[in-house]
Design a protein around this motif. Structure first.
Motif, PDB file in Angstrom:
ATOM      1  N   GLU A   1       0.827  -1.210   0.000  1.00 31.23           N
ATOM      2  CA  GLU A   1       0.000   0.000   0.000  1.00 31.23           C
ATOM      3  C   GLU A   1       0.859   1.256   0.000  1.00 31.23           C
ATOM      4  OE1 GLU A   1      -2.907   0.643   3.076  1.00 31.23           O
ATOM      5  OE2 GLU A   1      -3.710  -1.384   2.819  1.00 31.23           O
ATOM      6  N   LEU A   2       0.336   2.279  -0.655  1.00 31.32           N
ATOM      7  CA  LEU A   2       0.898   3.618  -0.473  1.00 31.32           C
ATOM      8  C   LEU A   2       0.293   4.198   0.806  1.00 31.32           C
ATOM      9  CD1 LEU A   2       0.530   5.070  -4.096  1.00 31.32           C
ATOM     10  CD2 LEU A   2       2.682   4.477  -2.983  1.00 31.32           C
ATOM     11  N   THR A   3       0.993   5.122   1.428  1.00 30.75           N
ATOM     12  CA  THR A   3       0.430   5.803   2.604  1.00 30.75           C
ATOM     13  C   THR A   3      -0.512   6.920   2.140  1.00 30.75           C
ATOM     14  OG1 THR A   3       2.081   7.549   2.746  1.00 30.75           O
ATOM     15  CG2 THR A   3       2.641   5.445   3.779  1.00 30.75           C
ATOM     16  N   CYS A   4      -1.247   7.498   3.075  1.00 30.80           N
ATOM     17  CA  CYS A   4      -2.145   8.622   2.728  1.00 30.80           C
ATOM     18  C   CYS A   4      -1.367   9.735   2.043  1.00 30.80           C
ATOM     19  CB  CYS A   4      -2.816   9.244   3.955  1.00 30.80           C
ATOM     20  SG  CYS A   4      -2.890   8.274   5.429  1.00 30.80           S
TER      21      CYS A   4
END
Lengths: 183, 570
Positions: free
Chosen positions: B187-190
């Motif tokens: 996942e990418l972070t926010c």
């Protein structure tokens, strides 16, 4: 070595303008450091002094303090193995300087001070309230840094307070802070 | 060793593979599977998956120096100590400076791993495909020589190695960075998503921020379970060797797979001195090996030799393979061998903070990061420098601890850290242009303890790299600013070449035997039964982390070699 001779020697050293800081082992050749060291020349008394400083920085409260968690040894090992020769010389000189500073301010060895006296003494170095030698400043800052590092990196703190996970098994890129431990 | 090999017959194989790192491991696997009797020579010690990972289950507090290097080690090893992964937990996998000296005609930090698995044990595991914009680079921009292959030649082999190795990634649909056979992406972070969206909007979708494509098993397939490998557990301690086989290494994957075929012999502590050339038959006949410990010299023979000693050491082996036919090194009729070496420019970084998403953070750990594919000069030349750069992009929330004071209050503060701002950072991965003046050669006097000439390295940055570094910092500053990042700090470390650990070239591929060493099948033009499929073969460097391409080139060349052997051509 009997106490009188030791006190006398120390007083002699202090009397010699306090500028020439002899390595500690000259002061007390009998009581050697309990921790095996490679480079650092530290006497048993200096080792005890270091432990007392570490203990004052992070004392025992309702949870173990840095001394109980073995951090004095960590501080010595790091200075012994990971510092340059020059920094090691400064470190030993600074240790002796802290002892001299204690005697100068409170008329007794650091180790014999009350907990609040130790705290105030070290705080006066940290906040530059008192003028101390560069060796004392540097050594105190190095002991404090290593103490914090050793303490926050200890098994006790990492597992009980920081929720350390060796095998997280997951990664979430965006979770609400309320679902996450702060560390 | 002498007892093992007391007759020439016992020292004769179908194929010899020099090196057991990321490409040698693939050669071993491919030839073993094809039923060819294969000898894999490794100059270092054996490192058996899980048996020889001494630190892999150690807790952080169990390291005497909390993973720091001692002053003594740093002083004795000024070069390797610069490597980010050379720490207390993994330093046993790196070559120490004094053990294997080399000559730096210009500063070059040569980072090496001499053991079974080579550097595949400690690599950064980023696995991006090349596109045609990379393969067509030299021809379009007029440097080096034209690559003898294009993306379509390699695409099926990328797929082939990706499925076996296990590559996680997102199908981003980018022409400049082709999608692969991906396991689920990290996942990418926010903040990374925010940056991705901002950059897409601000630059009209011409710049992209994606999740890195990485050799991690995020969802095991049968082929991974068959290797005895399981799901990546996000420990992010890969450099120690992974007990789960969660990331790809020769040790966890190709080498045990090759040995399981029963066709592959792995010989450790075997330093290859040179490739032997049979003047009568007009081809290579084997290799000369020196026992690393006893210094005993033994020749081994094979129909086909794969040289996978790692980019610069492959050059060294070939340069040291002297015969009447090849007085200047094997296949070196044109004097090109050792020249046109290149690397990746990792000098520049930028960092900053983001004062937003305060109600969010990350959870767990990610052995990967964001990735910004090259956006400069991709479709046409548009700057005053050639080629471009990719970039890494990372974010996470820092932890704020008030360390002022002494005593119980300090203790209390330390036990209650608070979440700080999101921090963001990026580093450059710039393409450098291979030039004749960037070269490696044999030192004329100095030899190592096995009697092999020391490698002399003469590789440097040029004006193109300076301009590119400047542009990266300007562009990233602009992109970070547009995304609302603050407290930006830029840095050009001016680190010496080598520390990128992406050295390439010296035995480049090309169509013309007058200007290249290898043909489109990674075969030495002038000595067809010798193949080079590690970093030495690279005609240009592009910006992608190169290991995936070495794996694909190796599998492709091994397939070709085996078919040629079957047809009696080799």
């Amino acid at each position: 070595m009997d106490m009188n001779r030791r006190v006398l020697l120390k007083q002699l050293m202090l009397a010699s303008a306090g500028a020439v800081l002899l390595p500690g082992c000259v002061l007390d050749s009998k009581k050697v450091a309990a921790i095996p060291l490679h480079n650092l020349k530290i006497s048993g008394n200096q080792e005890d002094l270091l432990a007392a400083i570490v203990d004052a920085i992070i004392p025992k409260t309702d949870t173990p303090g840095a001394k109980e968690l073995g951090i004095p040894k960590f501080v010595l090992v790091m200075v012994d193995d990971c510092s340059s020769k020059e920094d090691q010389i400064t470190f030993v000189a600074g240790l002796d300087g802290i002892e001299s500073f204690s005697k100068e301010k409170l008329g007794k060895s650091f180790i014999d001070c009350e907990p609040n006296e130790k705290e105030e003494l070290l705080l006066s170095i940290e906040t530059k309230k008192e003028v101390v030698s560069p060796e004392v400043e540097k050594t105190f800052s190095s002991i404090k840094g290593l103490t914090i590092w050793g303490y926050t990196g200890s098994e006790y703190v990492m597992t009980n307070f920081y929720k350390f996970e060796f095998v997280p098994g997951r990664f979430h890129g965006c979770v609400s802070v309320t679902n996450q431990s702060p560390a | 060793m002498a007892n093992l090999v007391d007759s020439r017959e016992e020292r004769t194989f179908d194929v010899i593979v020099i090196g057991s790192g990321i490409s040698g491991g693939w050669a071993a696997k491919e030839f073993g599977e094809k039923g060819l009797k294969t000898l894999v020579l490794e100059r270092g010690r054996n490192v058996v998956h899980n048996k020889d990972y001494p630190t892999t289950t150690m807790m952080p507090w169990e390291f005497e120096h909390k993973n720091e290097l001692t002053a003594e080690i740093k002083e004795a090893n000024p070069v390797i100590s610069k490597c980010y992964a050379f720490r207390e937990d993994a330093m046993h996998f790196f070559v120490k400076d004094a053990d294997h000296p080399y000559v730096q005609e210009k500063p070059f930090d040569w980072i090496r791993g001499y053991q079974v698995g080579g550097k595949s044990l400690m690599w950064a595991r980023q696995t991006q495909r090349w596109s045609n914009y990379d393969f067509e680079g030299p021809a379009r921009d007029g440097f080096a020589v034209d690559w003898p292959i294009r993306y379509n030649d390699l695409a099926p082999w990328y797929s082939y190695v990706e499925k076996f190795a296990g590559i996680s990634g997102n199908k981003d649909g980018l022409a400049e960075l082709p999608d692969g056979e991906f396991l689920p992406p990290h996942e990418l972070t926010c903040v990374e998503k925010h940056f991705s969206e901002k950059v897409a909007a601000e630059y009209n979708k011409s710049r992209h921020v994606i999740i890195g494509r990485a050799a991690h098993i995020t969802e095991p397939q049968q082929i991974h379970l068959d290797q005895g490998r399981g799901k990546c557990q996000n420990r992010n301690l890969c450099q120690r060797g992974c007990p789960f086989g969660g990331y790809f290494s020769s040790n966890s994957s190709t080498i045990p797979w090759a040995l399981k075929t029963g066709n592959v012999t792995l010989m450790t502590d075997s330093v290859v001195h040179s490739v032997l050339y049979d003047e009568k038959k007009g081809k290579a006949s084997g290799v000369k090996v020196i026992d690393a410990k006893t210094k005993e010299e033994t020749d081994y023979y094979a129909r086909v030799i794969f040289v996978n000693a790692a980019a610069l050491n492959t050059n060294l082996v070939l340069l040291n393979s002297i015969s009447s036919r090849f007085p200047n090194g094997l296949g070196n009729d044109n004097g090109v061998l050792g020249k046109y070496a290149a690397f990746h420019n990792y000098r520049a970084r930028i960092s900053g903070e983001y004062d937003g998403f305060k109600e969010f953070t990350t959870d767990g750990s990610r052995p990967n990061g964001g990735y910004i594919p090259r956006f400069r000069n991709v479709f046409k030349q548009e700057t005053d420098f050639l080629r471009g750069y990719a970039a890494g992009f990372y974010s996470g929330r820092s932890s704020n601890t008030d360390s002022n004071g002494i005593g119980a209050s300090l203790k209390d503060q330390l036990l209650k850290p608070t979440l700080g701002n999101w921090h963001v950072s990026s580093h450059i991965m710039g393409e450098t242009i291979p030039k004749e003046t960037n070269y490696v050669a044999l030192d004329k006097e100095k030899k190592d303890e096995w009697g092999i000439p020391l490698l002399k390295i003469s590789i440097d940055y040029d004006d193109n790299d300076e301009k590119m570094t400047k542009d990266y910092l300007e562009q990233m500053t602009e992109m970070f600013t547009k995304a609302g990042f603050t407290n930006l700090q830029t840095n050009d470390s001016k680190q010496a070449p080598g520390l990128d650990i992406h050295e390439m070239g010296g035995a480049r591929m090309g169509n013309d035997p007058k200007t290249s060493i290898l043909n489109k099948w990674n075969q030495v033009h002038a000595c067809k039964n010798v193949f080079v499929t590690d970093g030495a073969c690279m005609t240009s460097t592009s910006t992608q982390n190169p290991s995936l391409t070495y794996m694909a080139l190796t599998a492709r060349a091994a397939d070709y070699a085996a078919k040629q052997m079957k047809a009696g051509e080799l």
